[in-house]
Each structure stands twice: as structure tokens, then as C-alpha cells.
Design an enzyme around this catalytic site. Structure first.
Site, PDB file in Angstrom:
ATOM      1  N   GLU A  88       0.811  -1.220   0.000  1.00 25.54           N
ATOM      2  CA  GLU A  88       0.000   0.000   0.000  1.00 25.54           C
ATOM      3  C   GLU A  88       0.844   1.268   0.000  1.00 25.54           C
ATOM      4  OE1 GLU A  88      -1.871  -0.710   3.814  1.00 25.54           O
ATOM      5  OE2 GLU A  88      -3.595  -1.646   2.858  1.00 25.54           O
TER       6      GLU A  88
ATOM      7  N   ASP B 179      -7.968  -4.191   8.765  1.00 26.05           N
ATOM      8  CA  ASP B 179      -7.603  -2.972   8.038  1.00 26.05           C
ATOM      9  C   ASP B 179      -7.492  -3.215   6.544  1.00 26.05           C
ATOM     10  OD1 ASP B 179      -5.348  -4.516   8.033  1.00 26.05           O
ATOM     11  OD2 ASP B 179      -4.002  -3.038   8.915  1.00 26.05           O
TER      12      ASP B 179
END
Ligand code: NAD
Length: 344
Positions: free
Chosen positions: A63, A235
């Protein structure tokens, strides 16, 4: 010489950051960080925000976490690979970049695995300060891996938690936590044999487990009146920790709603399910108006602004304390149209 100096990037590697944090004390860094975070969250509307771009694979996620205002832009590279520890790799590692907006030059390149654990724990405590009942004394900490000691220290030193019930499916992880924190004499650590046992009689439940699947770590019947739930481990799309029914038991707070709708516990909920961004609370500067028995849920996925705050703090501290090295990572030249000249 001047051109060279202004183009240089402050480079903070892991040993430098680790030594600095050790000297300062991890709780001191967290204590300094919370006002930075509160200041940044209070200026929420001044930031350009996007849900983080992600690259998913069957084993994990890579990410980028960018955010900026009119002065500073930051970006973190981070991963999430829950099965990494079996290959002797960490589940989460990260590096961070801070750049100026005026010229777009990188001002700092920095280790961020330790800083992520610190900012996540500080963020959890900051949210609990506004959302949890007053003077919480006892917490359950489910998942005793890399993030866990940081969570325990933050809640003990900054929020006054005196006793923590610990549970992890890997008993060795719990033993490691107890050993790592054995020097903190006024913090009572209880090793539990299940999540259910750990959640009995606590004021706060922190879940910080890692598994790349919809896990149900907490179920409705484990949640007692007046509890604040700080869910940190879920998450990612397909990676959650709570039975969704819990989300109807109390008010739900998130970081950045568009990102949390994709990645948080609320990914299971309809679009009209009501949540409040934590910035709305922080902007008021006051704790929420909560009754003793109310349940609150902080559905944390980790947002780029928390990285912005800690990178801003570390940049200030590094310059104050003269740590790190200045490296030339981008060109510095008299004739700024002559990039090819570097190769002559
Ligand atoms: P880690 O792999 O070091 O530790 C995770 C621990 O969870 C392991 O010890 C594992 O045995 C335990 N666990 C897994 N399933 C469990 C279960 N069902 N019950 C109890 N324990 C269980 O990982 P970490 O670095 O500590 O990160 C934990 C999680 O937090 C990850 O999912 C990571 O992505 C997430 N994270 C979130 C944020 C945020 O800002 N919200 C920041 C950092 C990490």
C-alpha cells in the site's frame, strides 16, 4: 555548495531511529506525538485525502499512504502480510517520505516500521481519550504480536490503564510481551486462555490480530456495558475482527470514512450505516457526551494523516537533535535544465 545543501534529503535509517527512540523513551515520543496528531486532525479540511491505493495478492497487500496540506506532503509505503512470521518476516514493515510542497523536493526519507507502531498506539489512545469512559483502568489486548507492546505502553503511560488481560492464539507471543514489559512494575499483565476470558470486566478492548480473512475475534456476548472497543487489526478488504452485530451496540467512529468503508469493520455494513469521523470529535476539543453504560467503537484502519503527524514530529526532532545523515538523492545543479550534464 548551497545548491547541494538545499537539495539534500535527511536520511533516517532504522538503527538511527531505534537508538533515538530508545534514548528519548517510547512513551515520550507518543506524548509528543498526540498534540501533533490533534493539531493535524483539527485541520482535517485543509488536507487533500484519498483512500490508500492498494495492491492485493492472495498472501497480503502492498500500500501507499499519501496525504498533504499546502506546506508538507507525506507518503508511506507499507505492507500487510499476516503469514510472513512463518518465513521470519514481519507482518508489517514501512518506510516514509516527507516532501516540501513549495518545490516538491524530498526533505526526509525515513524508516517507518517502528514509527507505524508508535503512531498506531498513539492514535488509539488519542481516540480513547475522547471516546472511552473516564479513568479507564483495565484493558483486554487481543493479539500480542509486533504492535502489542506499543499499545500496552501507550494505554498505560498516557491513559492510566493499570491492568491488561492478554490473549493470543500463539502463547509464545503473549510470553514475549510479558517479558518485554516486565520492567514496568506498576502495570499488571494477566495471561488469559481465551478472548472471552480476557474481555471480562474490562473498560477497553483492543484487538490487534493479523489474519487475512474475516475473523470473528469478538462476539456480542463478550461485550460488557460501558466498554470502548479499539479495533486495530482489521484494516483490509476481507480482513476484519468483529462480529458485525457489535457495530449496532454503540456509536462507531472511523478515521477517513471513504477508506474505512472499503477496509474497516464497517465494510460489512450498508452505505447508510452511520459513522462519525474522529476528526469531528477532535475539532471540538472535548470528550463525547457519553453515559456510563454506553459502548463506543473505534474502527481504526490507519490513515495517512497519522503518518503525516509522526513524520512531521520526527523531522522536527531530528533537526533539533542533529540526528540522521543528509544525502543527495535528487540532482543539485547550477543549470537546472541540464540533467544530462550529470552524465558527462
Ligand atoms: P503480528 O503478526 O506481529 O501480530 C499479530 C498477532 O495476532 C499474532 O501474534 C497472531 O498470533 C495473533 N492472532 C492472529 N489471529 C488471532 C486470533 N484469532 N486471536 C488472537 N490472536 C490472534 O502483526 P502486528 O504487526 O502486530 O499487526 C497486527 C494487525 O494490526 C495486522 O493486521 C496489521 O495489519 C494491523 N495494523 C493496523 C494498523 C492500524 O493503523 N489500524 C497499524 C499497524 C498494524
Amino acid at each position: 555548495m548551497e545548491i547541494f545543501d538545499s537539495a539534500k534529503t535527511l536520511y533516517l535509517d532504522l538503527p538511527t531511529v531505534a537508538a533515538f527512540i530508545k534514548d528519548e523513551g517510547v512513551e515520550t515520543i507518543m506524548e509528543k506525538l498526540i498534540p501533533y496528531m490533534e493539531e493535524d486532525y483539527s485541520k482535517w479540511d485543509e488536507f487533500a485525502k484519498i483512500p490508500r491505493p492498494t495492491h492485493h495478492s492472495p498472501v497480503g497487500v502492498n500500500e501507499l499512504m499519501p496525504v498533504g496540506n499546502q506546506e508538507i506532503f507525506t507518503c508511506k509505503y507499507v505492507n500487510g502480510h499476516p503469514s510472513n512470521p512463518k518465513d521470519k518476516c514481519l507482518t508489517v514493515v514501512a518506510i516514509g517520505l516527507l516532501a516540501d510542497v513549495a518545490h516538491g523536493y524530498p526533505k526526509m526519507l525515513c524508516e517507518m516500521t517502528l514509527l507505524t507502531a508508535i503512531r498506531t498506539a498513539a492514535n488509539s489512545v488519542m481516540a480513547a481519550k475522547y471516546l472511552a469512559k473516564e479513568n479507564p483502568k483495565k484493558m483486554a489486548l487481543i493479539g500480542n504480536g509486533c504492535q502489542s507492546e506499543f499499545q500496552a505502553i501507550a494505554f498505560h503511560k498516557l491513559l492510566g490503564i493499570e491492568e491488561i488481560n492478554l490473549y493470543d492464539i500463539d502463547e509464545k507471543a503473549t510470553d514475549k510481551l510479558i517479558k518485554n514489559l516486565s520492567h514496568i512494575k506498576d502495570l499488571k499483565l494477566n495471561k488469559c486462555s481465551s478472548t472471552r476470558e480476557a474481555c471480562k470486566g474490562v473498560d477497553i478492548i483492543t484487538t490487534v490480530t493479523a489474519d487475512k480473512k474475516f475473523s470473528i475475534i469478538l462476539t456480542e456476548d463478550m461485550i460488557e456495558k460501558g466498554v470502548h472497543i479499539n479495533c486495530v487489526g482489521g484494516d483490509c478488504p476481507g480482513k476484519t475482527e468483529l462480529d458485525s452485530k457489535i457495530l449496532f451496540m454503540g456509536d462507531v467512529y472511523v478515521e477517513f470514512e471513504p477508506q474505512s468503508r472499503i477496509e474497516g469493520e464497517i465494510q460489512h455494513m450498508d452505505e447508510d450505516f452511520k459513522v462519525t469521523e474522529i476528526a469531528e470529535v477532535i475539532k471540538t476539543g472535548k470528550r463525547i457526551d457519553r453515559k456510563e453504560d454506553d459502548i463506543t467503537i473505534f474502527d481504526s484502519v490507519g490513515f495517512a494523516l497519522e503518518d503525516f503527524s509522526i513524520l512531521r514530529l520526527i523531522y522536527d526532532l531530528a533537526r533539533e537533535n542533529n540526528i540522521g545523515k543528509m544525502e543527495l538523492l535528487v540532482p543539485a545543479m547550477e543549470d537546472c535544465k541540464n540533467l544530462y550534464g550529470l552524465l558527462k
